[in-house]
Design an enzyme around this catalytic site. Structure first.
Site, PDB file in Angstrom:
ATOM      1  N   ILE A 266      45.958  38.166  33.771  1.00 45.03           N
ATOM      2  CA  ILE A 266      45.679  39.604  33.711  1.00 45.03           C
ATOM      3  C   ILE A 266      44.235  39.809  34.163  1.00 45.03           C
ATOM      4  O   ILE A 266      43.341  40.152  33.389  1.00 45.03           O
ATOM      5  CB  ILE A 266      45.930  40.156  32.295  1.00 45.03           C
ATOM      6  CG1 ILE A 266      47.269  39.660  31.760  1.00 45.03           C
ATOM      7  CG2 ILE A 266      45.897  41.685  32.291  1.00 45.03           C
ATOM      8  CD1 ILE A 266      48.475  40.077  32.593  1.00 45.03           C
ATOM      9  N   HIS A 267      44.013  39.575  35.440  1.00 43.94           N
ATOM     10  CA  HIS A 267      42.664  39.533  36.002  1.00 43.94           C
ATOM     11  C   HIS A 267      41.835  40.766  35.641  1.00 43.94           C
ATOM     12  O   HIS A 267      40.726  40.667  35.110  1.00 43.94           O
ATOM     13  CB  HIS A 267      42.744  39.418  37.529  1.00 43.94           C
ATOM     14  CG  HIS A 267      43.584  38.307  38.036  1.00 43.94           C
ATOM     15  ND1 HIS A 267      43.140  36.995  38.117  1.00 43.94           N
ATOM     16  CD2 HIS A 267      44.853  38.296  38.518  1.00 43.94           C
ATOM     17  CE1 HIS A 267      44.094  36.231  38.614  1.00 43.94           C
ATOM     18  NE2 HIS A 267      45.137  37.004  38.869  1.00 43.94           N
TER      19      HIS A 267
END
Length: 342
Positions: A266-267
């Site tokens: 979940i950059h």
């Protein structure tokens, strides 16, 4: 014959963690923030973080072409904010493509429309007519205090803001961007997608002299969720949590089909949460330059924290680089975010 058990010098410098330079919002004094985004599966979760966390005052979401066509990204931003009960947050459309070079898209990861197979209800609010860069400039001008920016897509809009409104640079408190890597890339062996999509813009941003935190693959590849999160999200009552589970399932299925396991990094959420949580991300100071050439390292963020080389070459660190994160704590934070959304 040499002894194979004797190792030589390591081939890279192990940078030591240092105190963060990014400002922190508090419940008593939320940090004014603009998100510049290309929604985007993980962008959807990043926007949720900014809506929910009381330490952040989300002033606007601006769009840029990246994970999908910019028009899809703009519509996704409007619909996500509507889903999250945040129709009061303005949205403006930005750059279609890079300042120079070919148009890059990540639709193979995010789907043609950017949000996998998910169809969200249309939002009642429409896009601001002035456009992304003009909206950012207006908000900076009007704010009584400096404003933080979290660019979580290609840096085209931010470069245009810096170049078009240089007098407003003092009104930018910090840029915490998702992009780059001091290690390996993902769009190529050298480059991470957001930088690869517009290296010229990234070069402008890193050379701007503004305070920067680079939340790159070095840390975001540890900010992962796996399929166990789906059951946790499905027990939550709101439509937002059900949508998050649907978005994540699309990503898990695609990753599994590619033989890459069933996890999703979940950059983008990490860049937003860095402004709200003081000890979530461990950072180190680096001197970072961007390769904007046409060669095989195009889009690479070349980070150096080696004290000897920096002194020899008379270089100063120009940004924080995220290196560490507690993955389990991150997952718990994401569940908590969606427990608070409608």
């Amino acid at each position: 014959m040499s002894n194979p058990s004797v190792l030589g010098w390591p081939t890279f410098h192990h940078a030591k963690l240092t105190p963060r330079t990014a400002p922190l919002g508090t419940v008593a004094k939320p940090l004014p923030l603009i998100i510049d985004s290309d929604p985007g599966l993980d962008d959807a979760l990043a926007i949720a973080c900014a809506v929910v966390r009381p330490e952040i005052n989300l002033l606007a979401v601006t769009s840029v072409g990246g994970n999908a066509d910019v028009h899809h990204c703009t519509e996704n931003a409007l619909r996500l904010l509507h889903l999250y009960g945040a129709d009061d947050v303005p949205v403006a459309e930005g750059a279609v493509g890079p300042l120079t070079g070919p148009l890059e898209r990540a639709t193979e990861v995010h789907g043609e429309g950017g949000l996998g197979n998910t169809k969200l209800p249309k939002a009642p609010r429409t896009v601001e007519p002035e456009g992304a860069v003009a909206l950012m400039a207006r908000l900076l001008e009007a704010s009584p205090e400096p404003v933080a920016i979290a660019p979580v897509g290609p840096l085209t809009n931010i470069a245009l803001l810096i170049r078009s409104y240089p007098h407003l640079s003092p009104k930018i408190s910090h840029i915490c961007l998702m992009g780059g890597s001091v290690g390996e890339g993902n769009s190529s062996a050298s480059a991470e997608f957001n930088i690869y999509a517009d290296p010229t813009a990234a070069e402008i941003v890193f050379n701007s002299g503004l305070p920067i935190t680079m939340i790159g693959l070095d840390v975001t590849h540890h900010a992962t969720l796996d399929r166990s999160i789906l059951d946790r999200l499905k027990t939550l009552p709101g439509a937002s949590a059900k949508t998050a589970a649907e978005l994540l399932k699309f990503s898990f299925d695609r990753s599994a089909a590619w033989g890459q396991g069933e996890k999703m990094a979940i950059h983008d959420a990490v860049a937003v949460l860095h402004f709200a949580i003081p000890d979530l991300v461990g950072v180190a100071r680096y001197h970072v330059v961007v390769d904007a050439t046409q060669g095989p390292a195009r889009g690479r963020t070349i980070g150096d924290a080696n004290p000897y080389r920096l002194k020899r070459d008379k270089l100063e660190p120009n940004c924080d680089v995220g290196l560490t994160i507690d993955s389990q704590r991150f997952a718990d934070i994401m569940v908590d975010i969606y427990s608070k959304l409608p």
